[in-house]
Design a protein around this motif. Structure first.
Motif, short mmCIF file in Angstrom:
data_model
loop_
_atom_site.label_atom_id
_atom_site.label_comp_id
_atom_site.label_asym_id
_atom_site.label_seq_id
_atom_site.Cartn_x
_atom_site.Cartn_y
_atom_site.Cartn_z
N TRP A 198 44.92 20.98 57.35
CA TRP A 198 46.04 21.59 56.66
C TRP A 198 45.56 22.78 55.82
CZ3 TRP A 198 43.30 17.46 55.22
CH2 TRP A 198 42.87 17.36 53.90
N ARG A 199 46.53 23.51 55.30
CA ARG A 199 46.24 24.71 54.50
C ARG A 199 46.96 24.62 53.17
NH1 ARG A 199 47.19 28.47 58.10
NH2 ARG A 199 44.97 28.84 58.55
N GLU A 200 46.24 24.95 52.10
CA GLU A 200 46.79 25.02 50.75
C GLU A 200 46.47 26.39 50.18
OE1 GLU A 200 45.45 21.84 48.34
OE2 GLU A 200 46.12 20.25 49.69
N GLY A 201 47.47 27.27 50.16
CA GLY A 201 47.24 28.62 49.68
C GLY A 201 46.30 29.37 50.61
N MET A 202 45.19 29.83 50.07
CA MET A 202 44.19 30.56 50.84
C MET A 202 43.04 29.66 51.29
SD MET A 202 45.51 33.56 50.92
CE MET A 202 44.15 34.53 51.56
N ARG A 203 43.19 28.36 51.20
CA ARG A 203 42.10 27.45 51.53
C ARG A 203 42.54 26.49 52.63
NH1 ARG A 203 37.34 25.91 49.36
NH2 ARG A 203 37.59 27.39 47.66
N ASP A 204 41.63 26.29 53.60
CA ASP A 204 41.86 25.36 54.70
C ASP A 204 41.08 24.07 54.45
OD1 ASP A 204 43.38 27.29 55.95
OD2 ASP A 204 41.73 28.02 57.20
N TYR A 205 41.63 22.97 54.99
CA TYR A 205 40.98 21.67 54.91
C TYR A 205 41.05 21.01 56.28
CZ TYR A 205 41.38 22.12 49.83
OH TYR A 205 41.29 22.57 48.52
N ALA A 206 40.02 20.24 56.60
CA ALA A 206 39.99 19.49 57.86
C ALA A 206 39.23 18.20 57.64
CB ALA A 206 39.34 20.31 58.97
N THR A 207 39.88 17.08 57.96
CA THR A 207 39.24 15.77 57.90
C THR A 207 38.92 15.34 59.32
OG1 THR A 207 40.39 15.15 55.86
CG2 THR A 207 39.51 13.37 57.21
N VAL A 208 37.65 15.05 59.57
CA VAL A 208 37.16 14.79 60.92
C VAL A 208 36.42 13.47 60.93
CG1 VAL A 208 35.82 15.70 62.85
CG2 VAL A 208 36.89 17.29 61.22
N ALA A 209 36.71 12.65 61.94
CA ALA A 209 35.95 11.41 62.16
C ALA A 209 34.66 11.79 62.89
CB ALA A 209 36.77 10.41 62.97
N MET A 210 33.57 11.84 62.13
CA MET A 210 32.28 12.24 62.67
C MET A 210 31.54 10.99 63.15
SD MET A 210 32.27 15.57 62.10
CE MET A 210 30.57 16.13 62.08
N ARG A 211 31.13 11.02 64.42
CA ARG A 211 30.41 9.88 64.99
C ARG A 211 29.08 10.37 65.53
NH1 ARG A 211 30.44 6.95 70.03
NH2 ARG A 211 31.91 8.48 70.90
N TRP A 212 28.01 9.70 65.12
CA TRP A 212 26.68 10.09 65.55
C TRP A 212 25.76 8.87 65.56
CZ3 TRP A 212 28.36 10.63 60.60
CH2 TRP A 212 27.56 10.14 59.58
#
Length: 261
Positions: free
Chosen positions: A198-212
Protein backbone atom coordinates in the motif's frame (compact mmCIF):
# COMPACT_ATOMS: atom_id res chain seq x y z
CA UNK A 1 -46.90 2.72 90.09
CA UNK A 2 -43.31 3.86 90.06
CA UNK A 3 -41.51 2.54 86.96
CA UNK A 4 -38.48 0.39 87.66
CA UNK A 5 -35.19 2.16 87.00
CA UNK A 6 -33.29 1.16 83.86
CA UNK A 7 -30.60 -1.40 84.44
CA UNK A 8 -27.10 -0.18 83.53
CA UNK A 9 -25.37 -2.09 80.80
CA UNK A 10 -22.06 -3.65 81.74
CA UNK A 11 -19.17 -2.58 79.52
CA UNK A 12 -18.17 -6.20 79.11
CA UNK A 13 -21.59 -7.14 77.73
CA UNK A 14 -22.84 -6.04 74.33
CA UNK A 15 -25.75 -3.64 74.28
CA UNK A 16 -29.09 -5.06 73.33
CA UNK A 17 -29.55 -2.21 70.87
CA UNK A 18 -26.22 -2.88 69.17
CA UNK A 19 -26.75 -4.85 65.94
CA UNK A 20 -24.91 -8.11 65.52
CA UNK A 21 -22.20 -8.19 62.88
CA UNK A 22 -23.26 -9.91 59.70
CA UNK A 23 -21.87 -10.76 56.29
CA UNK A 24 -23.49 -7.76 54.65
CA UNK A 25 -22.28 -5.30 57.29
CA UNK A 26 -18.64 -5.86 56.28
CA UNK A 27 -19.18 -6.07 52.54
CA UNK A 28 -18.47 -2.92 50.55
CA UNK A 29 -18.43 -0.67 53.61
CA UNK A 30 -22.12 -1.39 54.29
CA UNK A 31 -23.30 -0.25 50.86
CA UNK A 32 -24.53 -3.64 49.72
CA UNK A 33 -25.88 -4.49 53.15
CA UNK A 34 -27.84 -1.28 53.33
CA UNK A 35 -29.37 -1.63 49.91
CA UNK A 36 -30.09 -5.33 49.95
CA UNK A 37 -31.17 -5.47 53.58
CA UNK A 38 -33.44 -2.46 53.33
CA UNK A 39 -34.96 -3.34 50.01
CA UNK A 40 -35.30 -7.04 50.63
CA UNK A 41 -36.70 -7.12 54.13
CA UNK A 42 -38.63 -3.86 54.08
CA UNK A 43 -39.85 -4.39 50.55
CA UNK A 44 -40.44 -8.01 49.62
CA UNK A 45 -41.15 -9.39 53.08
CA UNK A 46 -43.18 -6.31 53.88
CA UNK A 47 -45.40 -6.97 50.93
CA UNK A 48 -45.74 -10.62 51.88
CA UNK A 49 -47.01 -9.72 55.35
CA UNK A 50 -49.27 -6.99 54.11
CA UNK A 51 -47.17 -3.98 55.13
CA UNK A 52 -46.47 -2.80 51.61
CA UNK A 53 -43.22 -1.21 50.54
CA UNK A 54 -42.79 1.29 53.29
CA UNK A 55 -44.53 4.07 51.41
CA UNK A 56 -42.68 3.63 48.12
CA UNK A 57 -45.79 1.90 46.86
CA UNK A 58 -46.98 -0.31 44.06
CA UNK A 59 -45.73 -3.07 41.82
CA UNK A 60 -43.48 -0.61 39.97
CA UNK A 61 -41.52 -0.01 43.16
CA UNK A 62 -41.16 -3.75 43.64
CA UNK A 63 -39.66 -4.10 40.14
CA UNK A 64 -37.33 -1.14 40.70
CA UNK A 65 -36.07 -2.63 43.94
CA UNK A 66 -35.42 -6.00 42.28
CA UNK A 67 -33.45 -4.25 39.54
CA UNK A 68 -31.41 -2.39 42.13
CA UNK A 69 -30.63 -5.60 43.97
CA UNK A 70 -29.61 -7.29 40.71
CA UNK A 71 -27.36 -4.36 39.80
CA UNK A 72 -25.60 -4.47 43.15
CA UNK A 73 -25.02 -8.22 42.85
CA UNK A 74 -23.61 -7.80 39.33
CA UNK A 75 -21.21 -5.08 40.50
CA UNK A 76 -20.03 -7.32 43.33
CA UNK A 77 -19.42 -10.24 40.94
CA UNK A 78 -17.47 -8.02 38.55
CA UNK A 79 -15.39 -6.73 41.43
CA UNK A 80 -14.38 -10.22 42.52
CA UNK A 81 -13.78 -11.44 38.96
CA UNK A 82 -11.56 -8.45 38.21
CA UNK A 83 -9.41 -9.09 41.24
CA UNK A 84 -9.05 -12.81 40.55
CA UNK A 85 -8.31 -12.60 36.85
CA UNK A 86 -4.66 -12.47 35.83
CA UNK A 87 -3.72 -9.95 33.16
CA UNK A 88 -3.38 -11.34 29.71
CA UNK A 89 0.12 -11.64 28.34
CA UNK A 90 0.90 -9.31 25.49
CA UNK A 91 2.09 -10.97 22.31
CA UNK A 92 5.55 -9.75 21.42
CA UNK A 93 7.22 -9.72 18.02
CA UNK A 94 10.89 -10.65 18.15
CA UNK A 95 13.62 -11.11 15.60
CA UNK A 96 14.55 -14.23 13.69
CA UNK A 97 18.31 -13.88 13.79
CA UNK A 98 19.91 -16.42 16.07
CA UNK A 99 16.56 -17.88 17.14
CA UNK A 100 14.78 -19.58 14.24
CA UNK A 101 14.62 -23.33 14.06
CA UNK A 102 15.88 -24.13 17.56
CA UNK A 103 13.71 -26.99 18.71
CA UNK A 104 10.71 -25.97 16.61
CA UNK A 105 9.26 -27.02 13.29
CA UNK A 106 9.41 -24.79 10.26
CA UNK A 107 6.57 -22.29 10.07
CA UNK A 108 4.17 -22.25 7.15
CA UNK A 109 2.33 -19.34 5.61
CA UNK A 110 -0.84 -19.33 3.53
CA UNK A 111 -1.29 -16.10 1.56
CA UNK A 112 -4.78 -14.58 1.57
CA UNK A 113 -6.97 -15.23 -1.42
CA UNK A 114 -7.07 -12.23 -3.72
CA UNK A 115 -8.29 -11.47 -7.19
CA UNK A 116 -6.10 -10.21 -10.00
CA UNK A 117 -6.74 -6.90 -11.69
CA UNK A 118 -5.94 -5.73 -15.20
CA UNK A 119 -2.49 -4.53 -14.17
CA UNK A 120 -1.53 -7.97 -12.83
CA UNK A 121 -1.48 -6.80 -9.21
CA UNK A 122 -3.55 -8.61 -6.61
CA UNK A 123 -6.33 -6.82 -4.77
CA UNK A 124 -4.06 -6.67 -1.68
CA UNK A 125 -1.34 -5.01 -3.77
CA UNK A 126 -2.28 -1.36 -4.22
CA UNK A 127 1.02 -0.21 -5.71
CA UNK A 128 1.84 -3.04 -8.12
CA UNK A 129 4.94 -4.86 -6.85
CA UNK A 130 7.23 -5.73 -9.76
CA UNK A 131 9.85 -8.42 -10.31
CA UNK A 132 12.51 -5.79 -9.61
CA UNK A 133 10.92 -5.16 -6.22
CA UNK A 134 10.91 -8.88 -5.43
CA UNK A 135 14.57 -9.09 -6.39
CA UNK A 136 15.26 -6.20 -4.02
CA UNK A 137 13.49 -8.02 -1.18
CA UNK A 138 15.54 -11.16 -1.83
CA UNK A 139 18.76 -9.15 -1.92
CA UNK A 140 17.93 -7.43 1.37
CA UNK A 141 17.32 -10.81 3.00
CA UNK A 142 20.73 -12.14 1.96
CA UNK A 143 22.64 -8.93 2.74
CA UNK A 144 20.92 -8.47 6.09
CA UNK A 145 21.62 -12.02 7.24
CA UNK A 146 25.27 -11.63 6.23
CA UNK A 147 25.55 -8.24 7.97
CA UNK A 148 24.01 -9.64 11.13
CA UNK A 149 26.43 -12.56 11.10
CA UNK A 150 29.38 -10.15 10.70
CA UNK A 151 27.84 -7.84 13.34
CA UNK A 152 28.24 -5.04 10.79
CA UNK A 153 26.21 -2.12 12.16
CA UNK A 154 27.06 0.14 9.23
CA UNK A 155 25.60 -2.36 6.76
CA UNK A 156 22.51 -2.72 8.93
CA UNK A 157 21.94 1.03 8.69
CA UNK A 158 22.04 0.84 4.89
CA UNK A 159 19.45 -1.94 4.76
CA UNK A 160 16.93 -1.06 7.47
CA UNK A 161 15.07 1.85 9.01
CA UNK A 162 16.50 3.52 12.15
CA UNK A 163 13.97 1.68 14.32
CA UNK A 164 15.05 -1.70 12.96
CA UNK A 165 18.71 -0.78 13.39
CA UNK A 166 18.02 -0.14 17.05
CA UNK A 167 16.25 -3.47 17.51
CA UNK A 168 18.89 -5.48 15.66
CA UNK A 169 21.69 -3.76 17.56
CA UNK A 170 19.94 -4.68 20.79
CA UNK A 171 19.78 -8.30 19.64
CA UNK A 172 23.50 -8.29 18.86
CA UNK A 173 24.29 -6.76 22.24
CA UNK A 174 22.18 -9.41 23.97
CA UNK A 175 24.09 -12.18 22.17
CA UNK A 176 27.40 -10.62 23.14
CA UNK A 177 26.33 -10.38 26.78
CA UNK A 178 25.58 -14.10 26.75
CA UNK A 179 28.92 -14.85 25.09
CA UNK A 180 27.24 -16.00 21.86
CA UNK A 181 27.56 -15.15 18.18
CA UNK A 182 25.01 -15.95 15.49
CA UNK A 183 26.38 -17.67 12.40
CA UNK A 184 24.13 -18.01 9.32
CA UNK A 185 25.48 -19.73 6.23
CA UNK A 186 24.32 -21.45 3.03
CA UNK A 187 21.25 -19.24 2.82
CA UNK A 188 18.89 -20.14 0.00
CA UNK A 189 15.89 -17.97 -0.85
CA UNK A 190 12.83 -20.11 -1.57
CA UNK A 191 9.89 -17.78 -2.10
CA UNK A 192 8.54 -14.31 -1.42
CA UNK A 193 4.75 -13.99 -1.42
CA UNK A 194 3.37 -10.44 -1.24
CA UNK A 195 0.79 -10.36 1.53
CA UNK A 196 -0.08 -6.67 1.23
CA UNK A 197 1.28 -3.55 -0.42
CA UNK A 198 0.00 0.00 0.00
CA UNK A 199 0.92 3.67 -0.25
CA UNK A 200 0.71 6.39 2.40
CA UNK A 201 1.47 9.82 0.98
CA UNK A 202 4.90 9.66 -0.64
CA UNK A 203 5.87 6.37 1.04
CA UNK A 204 5.26 2.80 -0.12
CA UNK A 205 4.92 -0.27 2.09
CA UNK A 206 5.01 -3.97 1.26
CA UNK A 207 4.55 -6.93 3.61
CA UNK A 208 6.04 -10.11 2.16
CA UNK A 209 6.06 -13.69 3.44
CA UNK A 210 9.77 -14.43 3.10
CA UNK A 211 10.67 -18.12 3.01
CA UNK A 212 14.24 -19.36 3.02
CA UNK A 213 16.50 -22.12 4.30
CA UNK A 214 19.91 -21.74 5.95
CA UNK A 215 22.37 -23.27 8.37
CA UNK A 216 21.69 -21.24 11.49
CA UNK A 217 23.71 -21.82 14.66
CA UNK A 218 24.83 -19.99 17.77
CA UNK A 219 28.54 -20.23 18.56
CA UNK A 220 30.54 -19.53 21.66
CA UNK A 221 32.30 -16.21 21.07
CA UNK A 222 35.52 -17.43 22.66
CA UNK A 223 35.89 -21.01 21.47
CA UNK A 224 33.67 -21.05 18.37
CA UNK A 225 31.93 -24.18 19.64
CA UNK A 226 28.32 -24.62 18.57
CA UNK A 227 25.92 -24.20 21.47
CA UNK A 228 22.61 -24.09 19.58
CA UNK A 229 21.46 -25.22 16.17
CA UNK A 230 22.41 -27.92 13.66
CA UNK A 231 25.58 -27.22 11.64
CA UNK A 232 24.72 -29.86 9.03
CA UNK A 233 21.00 -29.59 8.30
CA UNK A 234 19.50 -26.33 7.02
CA UNK A 235 16.45 -24.87 8.74
CA UNK A 236 13.49 -23.65 6.67
CA UNK A 237 11.89 -20.46 7.96
CA UNK A 238 8.94 -18.31 6.91
CA UNK A 239 8.43 -14.80 8.33
CA UNK A 240 6.53 -11.66 7.42
CA UNK A 241 8.92 -8.86 6.50
CA UNK A 242 7.62 -5.33 5.92
CA UNK A 243 9.59 -3.08 3.58
CA UNK A 244 9.22 0.65 3.01
CA UNK A 245 10.57 3.25 0.62
CA UNK A 246 10.11 6.87 -0.31
CA UNK A 247 9.52 7.85 -3.90
CA UNK A 248 12.68 7.23 -5.89
CA UNK A 249 14.53 5.66 -2.93
CA UNK A 250 15.52 2.00 -2.38
CA UNK A 251 13.53 -0.37 -0.21
CA UNK A 252 14.42 -0.66 3.48
CA UNK A 253 13.36 -3.29 5.99
CA UNK A 254 11.05 -1.72 8.58
CA UNK A 255 9.57 -4.66 10.54
CA UNK A 256 9.86 -8.41 11.09
CA UNK A 257 7.06 -10.57 12.41
CA UNK A 258 7.95 -14.05 13.63
CA UNK A 259 5.84 -17.17 13.39
CA UNK A 260 3.98 -16.24 10.24
CA UNK A 261 0.99 -18.52 9.88
Amino acid sequence: MTPAPAQPVSPSQPSLAQPRPSFWSGFGGGLVGGLVGGLLFNGIFGMMFGHGFGGIGGGLSFIIQLLLIGGVVMLAMRFFNRNNTAPAEARSLGFPFGRQGFGTDAQTYSPPAAGTGASGATSADEIGITDADRSAFERILADLQAAFTREDHQALRRLTTPEMVSYLSEELADNATKGLKNDVSKLQFLNGEVSEAWREGMRDYATVAMRWSAIDVMRNRQTGAIEKGDPYNPVETTELWTFTRETGQPWLLSAIQENAN
